[in-house]
Design an enzyme around this catalytic site. Structure first.
Site, PDB file in Angstrom:
ATOM      1  N   SER A  17       0.798  -1.236   0.000  1.00  0.00           N
ATOM      2  CA  SER A  17       0.000   0.000   0.000  1.00  0.00           C
ATOM      3  C   SER A  17       0.829   1.283   0.000  1.00  0.00           C
ATOM      4  CB  SER A  17      -0.966   0.013   1.180  1.00  0.00           C
ATOM      5  OG  SER A  17      -0.293   0.218   2.386  1.00  0.00           O
TER       6      SER A  17
ATOM      7  N   LYS B   7       0.412   4.325   6.799  1.00  0.00           N
ATOM      8  CA  LYS B   7      -0.269   5.166   5.804  1.00  0.00           C
ATOM      9  C   LYS B   7       0.219   6.602   5.905  1.00  0.00           C
ATOM     10  CE  LYS B   7      -3.098   1.779   4.758  1.00  0.00           C
ATOM     11  NZ  LYS B   7      -2.823   0.967   3.629  1.00  0.00           N
TER      12      LYS B   7
END
Length: 166
Positions: free
Chosen positions: A40, A83
């Site tokens: 990600s 993230k």
């Protein structure tokens, strides 16, 4: 003989508890080494990259847009995710996927952040589970340790266009 052995044992246990408390405080408040997994955050952080995460920023509310953070997963509290912060409380963020024709926007509620992976096409992030409570942030990634040829501070987001200024 027995008092001598007991004394050494208690001293050893005392030192172990003291050093354990110091280690706990260091990892909880200062930071630690984190191994990142998953696609990600590519290309910024690759699978199995090792990074240093500092934890003081979350305690002093110094997290800013563009920072990469380690967060308790909103879907699975037993795991952590890595993230990038796209929006802070009160910010207007794009909540749609890059491939969507019509773009939708929302405001980040008080006490929350909006998180997205750098690999937008292969990231489960705030676009799926919504704004994340600030209290789930565990730390802010400062720099990459491994691989050595990529050692240093992390580069800027390849998705800088997703940062809205309203």
């Amino acid at each position: 003989m027995l008092p001598n052995v007991l004394g050494k044992t208690f001293r050893f246990v005392g030192y172990t508890v003291q050093y354990g408390c110091i280690a706990h405080c260091a990892f909880e408040y200062l930071g630690g080494i984190v191994v990142c997994s998953g696609p990600s955050m590519e290309p910024t952080i690759q699978n199995s990259d090792i990074v240093f995460s500092e934890n003081l920023s979350r305690h002093f509310f110094c997290i800013r847009k563009g920072d990469i953070v380690i967060v308790k997963s909103p879907n699975d509290p037993k795991s952590n995710i890595c993230k990038r912060v796209i929006g802070l409380e009160g910010d207007k963020v794009c909540t749609s996927n890059p491939s969507d024709f019509l773009k939708s926007h929302s405001y980040v509620p008080k006490g929350h952040v909006w998180l997205e992976g750098d690999n937008l096409r292969n990231s489960t992030d705030s676009r799926c589970y919504g704004p994340v409570p600030y209290g789930l942030i565990r730390g802010r990634i400062c720099f990459k340790i491994w691989p050595l040829n990529d050692f240093g501070f992390l580069r800027a987001s390849p998705n800088g266009h997703r940062f809205l200024d309203d």
